[in-house]
Write a protein that holds these residues in place. Structure first.
Motif, PDB file in Angstrom:
ATOM      1  N   LEU A  41       0.831  -1.207   0.000  1.00 25.37           N
ATOM      2  CA  LEU A  41       0.000   0.000   0.000  1.00 25.37           C
ATOM      3  C   LEU A  41       0.862   1.252   0.000  1.00 25.37           C
ATOM      4  CD1 LEU A  41      -2.892  -0.922   2.456  1.00 25.37           C
ATOM      5  CD2 LEU A  41      -3.040  -0.623  -0.014  1.00 25.37           C
ATOM      6  N   GLU A  42       1.955   1.245   0.752  1.00 19.85           N
ATOM      7  CA  GLU A  42       2.853   2.405   0.757  1.00 19.85           C
ATOM      8  C   GLU A  42       3.460   2.621  -0.623  1.00 19.85           C
ATOM      9  OE1 GLU A  42       5.597   1.619   3.933  1.00 19.85           O
ATOM     10  OE2 GLU A  42       4.347   2.642   5.415  1.00 19.85           O
ATOM     11  N   PHE A  43       3.826   1.520  -1.294  1.00 22.79           N
ATOM     12  CA  PHE A  43       4.341   1.611  -2.664  1.00 22.79           C
ATOM     13  C   PHE A  43       3.293   2.219  -3.595  1.00 22.79           C
ATOM     14  CE2 PHE A  43       7.788  -1.722  -2.186  1.00 22.79           C
ATOM     15  CZ  PHE A  43       8.795  -0.882  -2.638  1.00 22.79           C
ATOM     16  N   GLN A  44       2.083   1.679  -3.547  1.00 21.85           N
ATOM     17  CA  GLN A  44       1.070   2.016  -4.534  1.00 21.85           C
ATOM     18  C   GLN A  44       0.507   3.417  -4.340  1.00 21.85           C
ATOM     19  OE1 GLN A  44       0.451   0.252  -7.047  1.00 21.85           O
ATOM     20  NE2 GLN A  44       1.126  -1.809  -6.589  1.00 21.85           N
ATOM     21  N   THR A  45       0.437   3.885  -3.106  1.00 20.79           N
ATOM     22  CA  THR A  45      -0.256   5.143  -2.836  1.00 20.79           C
ATOM     23  C   THR A  45       0.670   6.318  -2.569  1.00 20.79           C
ATOM     24  OG1 THR A  45      -0.376   4.761  -0.448  1.00 20.79           O
ATOM     25  CG2 THR A  45      -2.157   3.841  -1.803  1.00 20.79           C
ATOM     26  N   GLY A  46       1.890   6.056  -2.102  1.00 22.39           N
ATOM     27  CA  GLY A  46       2.758   7.161  -1.725  1.00 22.39           C
ATOM     28  C   GLY A  46       2.451   7.699  -0.345  1.00 22.39           C
ATOM     29  N   TYR A  47       1.597   7.014   0.429  1.00 24.42           N
ATOM     30  CA  TYR A  47       1.231   7.449   1.769  1.00 24.42           C
ATOM     31  C   TYR A  47       1.824   6.509   2.820  1.00 24.42           C
ATOM     32  CZ  TYR A  47      -2.301  10.737   0.081  1.00 24.42           C
ATOM     33  OH  TYR A  47      -2.935  11.779  -0.515  1.00 24.42           O
ATOM     34  N   ARG A  48       2.015   7.041   4.038  1.00 24.21           N
ATOM     35  CA  ARG A  48       2.263   6.179   5.177  1.00 24.21           C
ATOM     36  C   ARG A  48       0.923   5.566   5.585  1.00 24.21           C
ATOM     37  NH1 ARG A  48       7.104   7.504   7.763  1.00 24.21           N
ATOM     38  NH2 ARG A  48       8.575   8.076   6.118  1.00 24.21           N
ATOM     39  N   ILE A  49       0.937   4.293   5.983  1.00 24.85           N
ATOM     40  CA  ILE A  49      -0.308   3.585   6.277  1.00 24.85           C
ATOM     41  C   ILE A  49      -0.486   3.431   7.782  1.00 24.85           C
ATOM     42  CG2 ILE A  49      -1.609   1.439   5.943  1.00 24.85           C
ATOM     43  CD1 ILE A  49      -1.269   3.147   3.422  1.00 24.85           C
ATOM     44  N   LYS A  50      -1.684   3.813   8.267  1.00 23.55           N
ATOM     45  CA  LYS A  50      -2.084   3.558   9.654  1.00 23.55           C
ATOM     46  C   LYS A  50      -3.164   2.484   9.636  1.00 23.55           C
ATOM     47  CE  LYS A  50      -4.276   5.705  13.677  1.00 23.55           C
ATOM     48  NZ  LYS A  50      -4.878   6.939  14.221  1.00 23.55           N
ATOM     49  N   GLN A  51      -2.953   1.411  10.389  1.00 21.68           N
ATOM     50  CA  GLN A  51      -3.886   0.281  10.370  1.00 21.68           C
ATOM     51  C   GLN A  51      -4.907   0.392  11.498  1.00 21.68           C
ATOM     52  OE1 GLN A  51       0.007  -1.729  10.609  1.00 21.68           O
ATOM     53  NE2 GLN A  51      -1.110  -3.472   9.739  1.00 21.68           N
ATOM     54  N   VAL A  52      -6.144   0.097  11.158  1.00 19.19           N
ATOM     55  CA  VAL A  52      -7.187  -0.094  12.166  1.00 19.19           C
ATOM     56  C   VAL A  52      -7.899  -1.407  11.843  1.00 19.19           C
ATOM     57  CG1 VAL A  52      -7.521   2.351  12.651  1.00 19.19           C
ATOM     58  CG2 VAL A  52      -8.845   1.275  10.849  1.00 19.19           C
ATOM     59  N   VAL A  53      -8.502  -2.030  12.844  1.00 21.23           N
ATOM     60  CA  VAL A  53      -9.067  -3.369  12.703  1.00 21.23           C
ATOM     61  C   VAL A  53     -10.579  -3.292  12.556  1.00 21.23           C
ATOM     62  CG1 VAL A  53      -9.241  -5.654  13.720  1.00 21.23           C
ATOM     63  CG2 VAL A  53      -7.202  -4.277  14.098  1.00 21.23           C
ATOM     64  N   SER A  54     -11.095  -4.100  11.640  1.00 25.33           N
ATOM     65  CA  SER A  54     -12.543  -4.239  11.474  1.00 25.33           C
ATOM     66  C   SER A  54     -12.813  -5.660  11.020  1.00 25.33           C
ATOM     67  CB  SER A  54     -13.071  -3.236  10.448  1.00 25.33           C
ATOM     68  OG  SER A  54     -14.476  -3.338  10.349  1.00 25.33           O
ATOM     69  N   THR A  55     -14.061  -6.074  11.116  1.00 28.11           N
ATOM     70  CA  THR A  55     -14.392  -7.427  10.655  1.00 28.11           C
ATOM     71  C   THR A  55     -14.494  -7.441   9.141  1.00 28.11           C
ATOM     72  OG1 THR A  55     -16.777  -7.104  10.732  1.00 28.11           O
ATOM     73  CG2 THR A  55     -15.698  -7.828  12.764  1.00 28.11           C
ATOM     74  N   ARG A  56     -14.302  -8.621   8.574  1.00 32.91           N
ATOM     75  CA  ARG A  56     -14.359  -8.787   7.122  1.00 32.91           C
ATOM     76  C   ARG A  56     -15.718  -8.352   6.567  1.00 32.91           C
ATOM     77  NH1 ARG A  56     -12.246 -12.140   3.051  1.00 32.91           N
ATOM     78  NH2 ARG A  56     -13.829 -12.843   1.571  1.00 32.91           N
TER      79      ARG A  56
END
Length: 522
Positions: free
Chosen positions: A35-50
């Motif tokens: 995701l960092e490669f594709q978007t150019g952004y730093r990624i912050k993860q949050v959890v959710s159900t599928r």
């Protein structure tokens, strides 16, 4: 082309360079890297159900995007296509979970339909290990093309890599990449530009010709070793752009008429002056576009050749463009000497850089040729002193130079969002000393909107200062008068200075006082 996610996830919000993504498997670190490669952004993860993520995708994405959602064994593949109606960096959310990605962000750039490198095979032979780097380079160049940037700066720091665009003459930070992508990114650019990937201690230059939609783009790549790694600058040139004529440069009608009378003369030297990026080449090409004819022989000496005077599909004749190669001895002076043996009517020298080039140009003008060239000086009168400093005798300057045009580029206010305001009469008189401003006058200031990417400006326009040689000016040159005295004499005979030309545009609501004062010096 699409941004494919290996696990079920969805974008929630973007703030500055931080993209918050909800995912059902937050421990999948390879996904974060992708995701960092594709978007150019730093990624912050949050959890959710599928299931919550899938429901949010169906509730929030446009219908066209739903067709691009493909169920895979490992989750949902999503192309981020949501459009934003707000300003970047507000961190807001919409539809509970999905926050639209701003149009001007790196993610939005992925919606471009064409591969920048579809010609020349730049995307061929990609392996799983190299594909992310190829996608990153593709993303960086596509985002620059979409934002109308003229240059891309890739600058490594101690901890990250900053990507900036030069838009309307000013640099703007657009991406913040992790440090570990830098080495692969530079290597990829060097391979594409035909440079030596093993040489990291010396500056290098390269070139790529690519086709994007119906445009042929010329990418000039330059690398420079720095403290934290090699800096890369890419200049974007649209080779298929239509050449402008003098009427499209925004000159005052009176000045344009006087300038056209100069360029129509059969012999002499016409000089265009200004700093790098002030539009000198555009003006020179506009002059050549006016003068080119099957009945004339035009030779241009350029480094580099920026635009084609005669299109590939044309059957025209009369113009020969020569690329300079100083490393093999083909300098401006050598090329100019060779051109004189080619029976030319008009010669364009990209830049007069030294005494030798200036002397040969003077000789060409004295023997019946029209010579066009450029110099780096701050104003038209100062060019006389610059030629004297180079080593050209004053009597040669006085007898061969027809006129000198100094120019700058100022940003034009965005028509969609510029806002009027009024100044006190005293302030108006100090800004416009030569105008009658007793009545209220509305000036305009930038505001910022989505089309202009929040800058308040859209495009640039030239301001000009034309010094025409006459007997009075030639007399001052003969006796080596200082630039200030030449300027005073020229203004007395009607020459409008760069600042006066710029303030005319302010008075018409085209640009701002700040922009004119930033680009001119009195």
């Amino acid at each position: 082309k699409d941004v494919a996610l290996k696990r079920t996830c969805i974008a929630i919000s973007v703030e500055k360079n931080l993209l918050t993504v909800a995912m059902s498997d937050p421990l999948l670190f390879t996904l974060v890297q992708d995701l960092e490669f594709q978007t150019g952004y730093r990624i912050k993860q949050v959890v959710s159900t599928r299931q919550e993520i899938i429901d949010s995708i169906h509730a929030s994405y446009p219908d066209k995007a739903l067709a691009r959602l493909s169920q895979t064994g490992s989750g949902i593949a999503v192309q981020v296509t949501a459009r934003s109606t707000g300003q970047p960096g507000d961190g807001s959310t919409q539809g509970g979970m999905l926050a639209p990605i701003p149009e001007q962000s790196g993610l939005a750039a992925r919606r471009l339909e064409d591969d920048v490198f579809e010609q020349g095979g730049a995307l061929k032979g990609a392996t799983p290990e190299t594909a992310p780097i190829i996608d990153l380079v593709d993303l960086v160049i596509k985002s620059a093309l979409k934002s109308r940037a003229s240059d891309i700066h890739i600058e490594p720091t101690e901890t990250n890599v900053i990507v900036r665009h030069r838009l309307d003459g000013l640099l703007k930070e657009v991406m913040d990449l992790p440090k570990w992508v830098h080495e692969g990114f530079v290597a990829r650019m060097k391979i594409m530009g035909g440079m030596d990937i093993a040489e990291k201690r010396l500056p290098q230059d390269g070139q790529i010709n690519v086709k994007v939609r119906d445009k042929t783009m010329d990418l000039r790549i330059s690398t420079l070793p720095g403290k934290y790694g090699e800096k890369v600058v890419v200049r974007l040139l649209d080779k298929s752009a239509t050449l402008l004529n003098l009427g499209h440069l925004g000159m005052d009608p009176k000045l344009q008429s006087e300038f056209e009378m100069l360029v129509d003369k059969p012999q002499g030297i016409i000089l265009i002056t200004g700093p790098t990026g002030s539009g000198k080449s555009t003006t020179l090409y506009a002059v050549l576009n006016r003068l080119k004819s099957p009945f004339k022989n035009i030779i241009t000496l350029e480094d580099p050749i920026e635009y084609d005077l005669i299109s590939e599909d044309s059957h025209e004749s009369g113009a020969t463009q020569v690329q300079m190669h100083p490393k093999i001895g083909l300098t401006f002076a050598a090329g100019l000497r060779a051109s004189l043996r080619q029976d030319p009517d008009i010669i364009m020298v990209g830049e007069i850089r030294d005494q030798e080039t200036a002397e040969v140009a003077i000789k060409a003008a004295m023997t019946g040729h029209l010579v066009l060239s450029s110099l780096h000086t701050n104003s038209a009168p100062e060019t006389i002193g610059r030629l004297r400093d180079i080593g050209i005798e004053s009597y040669l300057t006085a007898s061969t130079v027809l006129g000198i045009m100094a120019q700058r580029l100022v940003r034009v206010l965005c028509k969609s969002c510029k806002s009027p305001y009024e100044l006190p009469e005293r302030a108006l008189k100090s800004i416009f000393p030569d105008r009658a401003v007793n009545a209220k006058v509305s000036l305009y200031r930038p505001k910022g909107c989505a089309p202009c990417q929040g800058s308040g400006y859209w495009g640039r326009r030239g301001i000009y200062e034309l010094l025409i040689m006459n007997e009075a000016i030639r007399e001052l040159i003969h006796r080596n008068a200082p630039s200030a005295e030449i300027r005073t004499a020229a203004q007395a005979q009607g020459m409008k200075t760069l600042r006066e030309s710029g303030l005319d545009l302010v008075f018409k609501g085209i640009t701002t006082v700040d922009e004119v004062f930033r680009n001119t010096v009195e």
